[in-house]
Design an enzyme around this catalytic site. Structure first.
Site, short mmCIF file in Angstrom:
data_model
loop_
_atom_site.label_atom_id
_atom_site.label_comp_id
_atom_site.label_asym_id
_atom_site.label_seq_id
_atom_site.Cartn_x
_atom_site.Cartn_y
_atom_site.Cartn_z
N LYS A 116 0.81 -1.23 0.00
CA LYS A 116 0.00 0.00 0.00
C LYS A 116 0.84 1.28 0.00
CE LYS A 116 -3.27 -2.84 -0.22
NZ LYS A 116 -3.64 -3.24 -1.58
N GLY A 144 -9.35 -3.47 4.63
CA GLY A 144 -9.76 -3.23 6.02
C GLY A 144 -8.97 -4.00 7.07
N GLU A 204 -7.09 2.31 -2.68
CA GLU A 204 -6.40 1.10 -3.10
C GLU A 204 -6.69 0.88 -4.57
OE1 GLU A 204 -7.61 -2.35 -0.83
OE2 GLU A 204 -7.20 -1.28 1.03
N ASN A 248 -7.40 -2.36 -7.14
CA ASN A 248 -7.59 -3.81 -7.30
C ASN A 248 -7.21 -4.20 -8.72
OD1 ASN A 248 -8.71 -4.06 -4.70
ND2 ASN A 248 -10.64 -3.29 -5.48
N ARG A 275 -7.78 -6.84 -10.54
CA ARG A 275 -8.53 -8.04 -10.93
C ARG A 275 -9.93 -7.65 -11.39
NH1 ARG A 275 -9.27 -7.49 -5.27
NH2 ARG A 275 -11.47 -7.02 -4.93
N VAL A 311 -16.18 -8.70 -7.99
CA VAL A 311 -17.52 -9.28 -7.84
C VAL A 311 -18.55 -8.38 -8.53
CG1 VAL A 311 -19.32 -9.87 -6.16
CG2 VAL A 311 -16.92 -10.36 -5.62
N ARG A 360 -25.87 -8.60 -3.12
CA ARG A 360 -25.17 -9.87 -2.93
C ARG A 360 -26.01 -10.78 -2.05
NH1 ARG A 360 -18.68 -8.90 -2.29
NH2 ARG A 360 -18.51 -7.16 -3.75
C1 MV4 Z 1 -9.76 4.83 5.56
C2 MV4 Z 1 -10.93 5.34 6.16
C3 MV4 Z 1 -10.89 6.62 6.64
N1 MV4 Z 1 -9.77 7.36 6.53
N2 MV4 Z 1 -8.67 5.61 5.48
C4 MV4 Z 1 -11.39 0.42 4.81
C5 MV4 Z 1 -10.91 -0.60 3.85
C6 MV4 Z 1 -9.56 -0.18 3.43
N3 MV4 Z 1 -9.44 -0.31 2.02
C7 MV4 Z 1 -9.44 1.25 3.86
N4 MV4 Z 1 -10.60 1.55 4.63
C8 MV4 Z 1 -10.78 2.79 5.15
N5 MV4 Z 1 -9.70 3.60 5.06
C9 MV4 Z 1 -8.69 6.83 5.97
N6 MV4 Z 1 -7.58 7.58 5.89
C10 MV4 Z 1 -12.05 4.51 6.26
C11 MV4 Z 1 -11.96 3.21 5.76
C12 MV4 Z 1 -13.15 2.44 5.95
C13 MV4 Z 1 -13.95 2.03 4.88
C14 MV4 Z 1 -13.60 2.34 3.58
C15 MV4 Z 1 -14.40 1.94 2.53
C16 MV4 Z 1 -15.55 1.24 2.77
C17 MV4 Z 1 -15.91 0.91 4.06
C18 MV4 Z 1 -15.11 1.30 5.12
C19 MV4 Z 1 -15.49 0.96 6.41
C20 MV4 Z 1 -14.70 1.35 7.44
C21 MV4 Z 1 -13.54 2.08 7.23
#
Ligand code: MV4
Length: 446
Positions: A116, A165, A288, A290, A292, A295, A336
């Site tokens: 990351k 997550g 992020e 992905n 690929r 779903v 889903r």
């Molecule tokens: C975060 C965030 C808030 N601030 N980063 C969750 C999955 C992972 N890919 C990164 N995630 C998050 N990163 C910062 N700086 C909140 C989340 C997050 C979240 C993101 C997308 C969908 C659902 C979520 C549920 C909880 C937290």
């Protein structure tokens, strides 16, 4: 074009890939564990090879077993689907060594986006907005305190080897930082054998909006608009839709351009998704990428009216992309359907399906590998079907989804159908007023 594709996956996605291959005149090989011998992907593929016992590590995750199946069937390409080996750079590398086309990006690209911090650095170079933060590994908790002081609380600690997550911690005040840092480090080490931690500003109540991209081998990248995936529970998506009710034409343009810059910067080949956090001011930040097919790709297929698996196979075979950026012409929502009990903390509920009737009619699509008499094995992901509805407007789409959910009969096991039925009636969902925190406050019994 390929002669024969081995599908290194199971369930609905294996079936989904077989369907497209058939339409393209490509032969298919299914692989299966003993737990999946009665699955439809085994039945509909041209050939099928048993690759081991139920345990994923000894079947769908076993590179030697998959490569043995490739060798005996003489497949010239492998489609990894999603999950399992789809983002495993070592697997992509082994495929290259065997002269078998891995349908996806190069091992280098998978590695770059899998780490990351490297992904974030790559995005900064490509002028894609990222969440303010340390911009690299934290040396220790003190280093974290310094950066947090600069960017302001609350902050988030994340594992560089994490994603989806896993290994994340929110820190609200300086007194809590050291303890959380040490715990995050220990968790990351245990889960990923990599204790690298970085820090960023915590974005409160964000939406999760992702942009679908596709890149060819000649440097062209286009975007296929967004998907809103904010309806999630414990980092498992439950509902996805396109367009996002939060989207504006201007924001789509900006996010689409940013996603394309991301793809172009790494010479991205194949289908990919750039995930963003979008705050209440519509500021967006790279989260992020992905590497690929996902779903929820069907949502995009329905609104742009193209087969994404077909496009994916075409670019893997060296064809050029013909289209330009797409904007949604219709509205699509995917629910889903999982073998889980939504009234019991979404506990997995595998078992035999006694009767199964899937909804039908105009604008209704069901992607599934199950049927009446099928036993959902307890060893894998609990998703048993995807119900996708398409209509001209979001309102009509929700009404169609309500109607389709009412027609869905699955007897013998508990499913998430009742959850979706209640969601479609929820005023906040209907008005598009939700973010990633929505499910925490959602009460099924209301
Ligand atoms: C975060 C965030 C808030 N601030 N980063 C969750 C999955 C992972 N890919 C990164 N995630 C998050 N990163 C910062 N700086 C909140 C989340 C997050 C979240 C993101 C997308 C969908 C659902 C979520 C549920 C909880 C937290």
């Amino acid at each position: 074009m390929f002669n024969k594709i081995l599908i290194a996956n199971r369930g609905e996605i294996a079936l989904r890939i077989i369907r497209t291959c058939k339409e393209m005149g490509i032969l298919t090989v299914a692989v299966y564990s003993t737990a999946d011998k009665d699955s439809l992907h085994v039945r509909f593929a041209d050939e099928a090879v048993c690759i081991g016992p139920p345990s994923s590590t000894e079947s769908y995750l076993s590179i030697p077993k998959i490569m043995a199946a490739v060798e005996i069937t003489n497949a010239d390409a492998v489609h990894p689907g999603y999950g399992f080996l789809a983002e495993n750079a070592d697997f992509a590398e082994v495929c290259a060594e065997y002269n078998v086309k891995f349908i996806g990006p190069s091992p280098e690209m998978i590695r770059k986006m899998g780490d990351k911090i490297t992904a974030k650095e790559t995005m900064i170079k490509a002028n894609v907005p990222v969440v303010p933060g340390s911009g690299g590994l934290l040396k220790d908790a003190n280093h974290g305190l310094k950066v947090a002081e600069e960017i302001g609380y609350p902050v988030m600690l994340k594992a560089t080897a994490g994603g989806g997550g896993k290994g994340m911690r929110i820190v609200w005040k300086p007194e809590e930082l050291e303890d959380n840092f040490l715990k995050a480090q220990a968790e990351a080490k245990a889960s990923f054998s990599n204790d690298g931690i970085y820090i960023e500003k915590f974005i409160e109540e964000p939406r999760h909006i992702e942009i679908q991209i596709i890149g060819d081998q000649y440097g062209k990248v286009i975007h296929l608009s967004e998907r809103d995936c904010s309806i999630q529970r414990r980092h498992q998506k439950l509902v996805e839709e396109c367009p996002s009710p939060f989207m504006t034409d201007e924001l789509r343009k900006e996010m689409g351009e940013a996603a394309k810059r991301a793809g172009e910067a790494i010479n991205y080949e194949g289908v990919g998704t750039v995930e963003f956090l979008v705050d209440k001011y519509r500021k967006f930040y790279f989260m992020e990428m992905n590497t690929r097919i996902q779903v929820e790709h069907c949502v995009t297929e329905e609104v742009i009216d193209h087969d994404l698996i077909k496009e994916q196979i075409k670019v893997a075979a060296g064809e050029k992309i013909e289209g330009e950026d797409y904007v949604p012409l219709m509205h699509a929502i995917e629910c889903r359907i999982n073998a889980e009990d939504p009234f019991n903390d979404f506990r997995p509920a595998p078992g035999k399906i006694h009767s199964f009737h899937s909804p039908k009619g105009h604008g209704v699509r069901v992607d599934t590998h199950v049927y009446a008499g099928y036993a959902v094995p307890p060893f894998y992901d609990s998703m048993i079907a995807k119900l996708i509805c398409r209509a001209r407007t979001r309102e009509e789409c929700i009404l169609k989804m309500e109607r389709a959910l009412d027609e869905f009969i699955i007897e013998g096991i508990k499913t998430t159908v009742p959850f979706h039925q209640r969601l479609m009636l929820n005023e906040k969902f209907k008005s598009g007023d939700f973010n990633t925190g929505f499910i925490n406050d959602f009460d099924l019994e209301e």
